[in-house]
Design a protein around this motif. Structure first.
Motif: not given
Length: 249
Positions: A32-47
């Motif tokens: 859901y975050r990848l599809e909707n909040d990808y603009q606010k998703l940074d690399w540390p949150a991804f990890l």
């Protein structure tokens, strides 16, 4: 003995189901975050999301590798009933993924091997890997490890530089004071703390353009129109004195 194994199996299955539900929730949240909040998703949150999912999978694998867990591979799962009709209970249990347990769905959900196409691709890759010379393979492994270590070293250096910059930013001395700022603002807008300017009081004296005479102020400036010359008392007295002088004869 059989009853004890059945109880242990039930406990293990319940634990595995709960772990699978946790992994499922984490995957749904991450997608859901990848599809909707990808603009606010940074690399540390991804990890962090990957680390969370990886930790949940490791917990599930620990349960499977536990000595008290009965070997599930010795268990056989067989369909008790196949029906082409829609099963509402099955649809609710699988959240709409499986609506009927029929002859088409059973081979996909109860298989213990990969699909034939995937098995063929895997066999081809395995055969290709076996054809590589061990020396060539070790060289490739060494090259990949060297590249990975170089990337890790770069990341480590960047991290150290960033941490040093952050520490320097926090150690900058404070050059302003909130109290002084409030004092300046109060002086500008309210006049607080300012000394009053003394007003100059003029001394009493003659008005401009007026000269003081023995009988009062005489106007020395231009006379207004319509006013004649004032008679001079001094001249009159001198003239009368000259007429009575006996030496004029």
């Amino acid at each position: 003995m059989m009853e004890r194994e059945e109880k242990v199996l039930d406990i293990v299955l319940e634990s595995l189901i709960s772990r699978c539900q946790e992994i499922k929730k984490s995957l749904i949240s991450f997608l859901y975050r990848l599809e909707n909040d990808y603009q606010k998703l940074d690399w540390p949150a991804f990890l962090d999301n990957f680390a969370l999912i990886s930790g949940q999978i490791n917990n599930m694998m620990k349960i499977l590798k536990n000595e008290k867990t009965p070997p599930l591979r010795n268990r056989i799962l067989l369909p008790l009933l196949l029906a082409p009709d829609r099963d509402e209970d099955l649809a609710t249990l699988t959240e709409g993924r499986v609506v009927a347990f029929n002859h088409e769905m059973v081979p996909d959900y109860l298989r213990t091997k990969l699909e034939p196409e995937i098995e063929a691709i895997e066999a081809k890759l395995s055969a290709k890997a076996m054809q590589i010379n061990p020396e060539t393979g070790s060289k490739h492994i060494t090259s990949v490890n060297k590249i990975a270590n170089h990337i890790l070293e770069l990341i480590k250096n960047i991290k150290e530089d960033w941490e040093s910059e952050s520490s320097q930013r926090t150690s900058i001395p404070v050059t302003s004071s909130i109290q002084d700022t409030n004092t300046i603002l109060a002086a500008i807008y309210l006049g607080k703390g300012l000394k009053p300017v003394p007003t100059m009081v003029p001394k009493p004296g003659p008005a401009p353009g007026v000269a003081m005479g023995p009988q009062g102020p005489n106007q020395t400036g231009p006379r207004p129109p319509g006013m004649g010359k004032a008679p001079s008392a001094i001249k009159t007295n001198i003239k009368s004195a000259s007429q009575n002088n006996p030496y004029n004869r």
